[in-house]
Design a protein around this motif. Structure first.
Motif, PDB file in Angstrom:
ATOM      1  N   VAL A   1    -113.127  54.784  31.330  1.00 17.53           N
ATOM      2  CA  VAL A   1    -112.809  55.117  32.721  1.00 17.53           C
ATOM      3  C   VAL A   1    -113.766  54.385  33.655  1.00 17.53           C
ATOM      4  O   VAL A   1    -114.988  54.523  33.537  1.00 17.53           O
ATOM      5  CB  VAL A   1    -112.907  56.640  32.980  1.00 17.53           C
ATOM      6  CG1 VAL A   1    -112.693  56.942  34.465  1.00 17.53           C
ATOM      7  CG2 VAL A   1    -111.890  57.394  32.126  1.00 17.53           C
ATOM      8  N   GLY A   2    -113.207  53.621  34.587  1.00 16.87           N
ATOM      9  CA  GLY A   2    -113.976  53.001  35.665  1.00 16.87           C
ATOM     10  C   GLY A   2    -113.287  53.285  36.982  1.00 16.87           C
ATOM     11  O   GLY A   2    -112.178  52.805  37.223  1.00 16.87           O
ATOM     12  N   LEU A   3    -113.929  54.093  37.850  1.00 17.93           N
ATOM     13  CA  LEU A   3    -113.323  54.532  39.102  1.00 17.93           C
ATOM     14  C   LEU A   3    -113.858  53.732  40.283  1.00 17.93           C
ATOM     15  O   LEU A   3    -115.055  53.446  40.353  1.00 17.93           O
ATOM     16  CB  LEU A   3    -113.622  56.015  39.348  1.00 17.93           C
ATOM     17  CG  LEU A   3    -113.099  57.006  38.314  1.00 17.93           C
ATOM     18  CD1 LEU A   3    -113.429  58.430  38.764  1.00 17.93           C
ATOM     19  CD2 LEU A   3    -111.600  56.849  38.107  1.00 17.93           C
TER      20      LEU A   3
ATOM     21  N   VAL B   1    -116.351  51.307  39.211  1.00 18.37           N
ATOM     22  CA  VAL B   1    -115.763  49.980  39.004  1.00 18.37           C
ATOM     23  C   VAL B   1    -114.795  49.745  40.155  1.00 18.37           C
ATOM     24  O   VAL B   1    -113.712  50.327  40.194  1.00 18.37           O
ATOM     25  CB  VAL B   1    -115.028  49.876  37.655  1.00 18.37           C
ATOM     26  CG1 VAL B   1    -114.434  48.475  37.489  1.00 18.37           C
ATOM     27  CG2 VAL B   1    -115.955  50.202  36.503  1.00 18.37           C
ATOM     28  N   PRO B   2    -115.161  48.923  41.124  1.00 19.87           N
ATOM     29  CA  PRO B   2    -114.333  48.761  42.320  1.00 19.87           C
ATOM     30  C   PRO B   2    -113.043  48.009  42.042  1.00 19.87           C
ATOM     31  O   PRO B   2    -112.827  47.476  40.945  1.00 19.87           O
ATOM     32  CB  PRO B   2    -115.242  47.965  43.257  1.00 19.87           C
ATOM     33  CG  PRO B   2    -116.129  47.188  42.336  1.00 19.87           C
ATOM     34  CD  PRO B   2    -116.374  48.089  41.161  1.00 19.87           C
TER      35      PRO B   2
ATOM     36  N   ARG C   1    -118.205  42.236  42.378  1.00 18.52           N
ATOM     37  CA  ARG C   1    -117.735  41.273  41.377  1.00 18.52           C
ATOM     38  C   ARG C   1    -118.448  41.465  40.043  1.00 18.52           C
ATOM     39  O   ARG C   1    -117.820  41.395  38.977  1.00 18.52           O
ATOM     40  CB  ARG C   1    -117.933  39.851  41.901  1.00 18.52           C
ATOM     41  CG  ARG C   1    -116.928  39.477  42.967  1.00 18.52           C
ATOM     42  CD  ARG C   1    -117.156  38.093  43.530  1.00 18.52           C
ATOM     43  NE  ARG C   1    -116.022  37.665  44.357  1.00 18.52           N
ATOM     44  CZ  ARG C   1    -115.985  36.554  45.062  1.00 18.52           C
ATOM     45  NH1 ARG C   1    -117.031  35.718  45.047  1.00 18.52           N
ATOM     46  NH2 ARG C   1    -114.923  36.239  45.773  1.00 18.52           N
ATOM     47  N   ALA C   2    -119.736  41.719  40.075  1.00 18.44           N
ATOM     48  CA  ALA C   2    -120.477  41.938  38.833  1.00 18.44           C
ATOM     49  C   ALA C   2    -119.952  43.166  38.096  1.00 18.44           C
ATOM     50  O   ALA C   2    -119.792  43.152  36.866  1.00 18.44           O
ATOM     51  CB  ALA C   2    -121.973  42.083  39.125  1.00 18.44           C
ATOM     52  N   ALA C   3    -119.662  44.243  38.838  1.00 14.77           N
ATOM     53  CA  ALA C   3    -119.149  45.459  38.210  1.00 14.77           C
ATOM     54  C   ALA C   3    -117.769  45.234  37.610  1.00 14.77           C
ATOM     55  O   ALA C   3    -117.477  45.700  36.497  1.00 14.77           O
ATOM     56  CB  ALA C   3    -119.112  46.598  39.232  1.00 14.77           C
TER      57      ALA C   3
END
Length: 264
Positions: free
Chosen positions: A111-113, A125-126, A248-250
């Motif tokens: 999960v990346g929100l 996580v954008p 961007r890194a995320a």
């Protein structure tokens, strides 16, 4: 090897919806080149037999806690795909404007929100649209203020913004949209992606008349106010020079983890 599906809201009249799937960025994620991208609202029954055997990315966009996508998400989860990932999706509840932990997220493998870490401490996580190359060189602002409104005319929006240049998220040209946002030193908006992209372009942002929880989850915080107070809120605006690099890194780091999970 299982197919890959990307499931999100594909509303052709909302440029933010259309610009948010990870599968739009195969130059960064070549393993998504053969992914099938479908609409959460209409396409789950049509692809159900294939989804049962596919790795599924849910996102991006405001897909969680909405009420209006709950039935479709329940259907997707009932198919029990081998791997399920939330990638850059976020809360979007029109009734409750707080970001709350959702038990349904426990049913995903990763999960990346897009919402900043809150209840449950989920990873931030954008939206993958941070990878758009058009964000790289916004140039200098040409206007003190621009207004970027949601295309839904039933939503409130300050009448006194009519004196400034204005565009809606129903505009279909992404390059023109980003150029418009970059043209303002300040962007006043009731669009999630309007606020997000303006921040990444190095502009100051005021969100007016918020109508959903999604406006309260920005990692790079912006004033979120009643439309009558937008001029007063200007004093609380700021730029985030590192926002584009951080986003961007995320996104790229999370993409590596999804690729590894999917065995690609």
């Amino acid at each position: 090897m299982p197919e890959i599906f990307v499931v999100h809201r594909r509303d052709p009249h909302n440029i933010g919806d259309m610009a948010c799937p990870p599968s739009d960025h195969v130059e960064h994620f070549p393993w998504l080149a053969d992914a099938t991208t479908i609409d959460i609202e209409h396409d789950i029954p049509r692809y159900a037999d294939r989804l049962r055997h596919a790795h599924v990315i849910y996102g991006g966009g405001g897909l969680l806690g909405t009420g209006f996508f709950d039935r479709q998400l329940d259907h997707l989860l009932s198919l029990r795909p081998p791997k399920l990932v939330v990638w850059g999706a976020g809360h979007n509840n029109n009734e409750r404007h707080s970001i709350e932990e959702l038990q349904v997220l426990d049913r995903f493998d990763l999960v990346g929100l897009r919402d900043r870490p809150g209840p449950g401490g989920r990873e931030w996580v954008p939206c993958t649209s941070a990878l758009l190359p058009e964000l790289d060189d916004p140039g200098e602002p040409r206007h003190d203020v621009v207004a970027y409104r949601h295309r839904d005319r039933k939503l409130p929006f300050p009448a006194d913004l009519a004196e400034f240049p204005m565009l809606t998220n129903g505009h279909h040209d992404l390059g023109e949209t980003l150029d418009f946002l970059a043209s303002g030193e300040v962007v006043v908006t009731n669009s999630y992606h309007g606020a997000y992209w303006a921040t990444l372009l190095g502009r100051r942002v005021v969100v007016v008349d918020p109508f959903a929880s999604k406006f309260h989850g920005f990692r790079h915080r912006v004033p979120v106010v009643d439309g009558r107070d937008w001029r007063t809120a200007l004093a609380d605006t700021r730029t985030y020079p590192d926002a584009l690099r951080e986003c961007r890194a995320a996104v790229l780091g999370f993409g590596d983890r999804v690729r590894e999970l999917f065995g690609r």
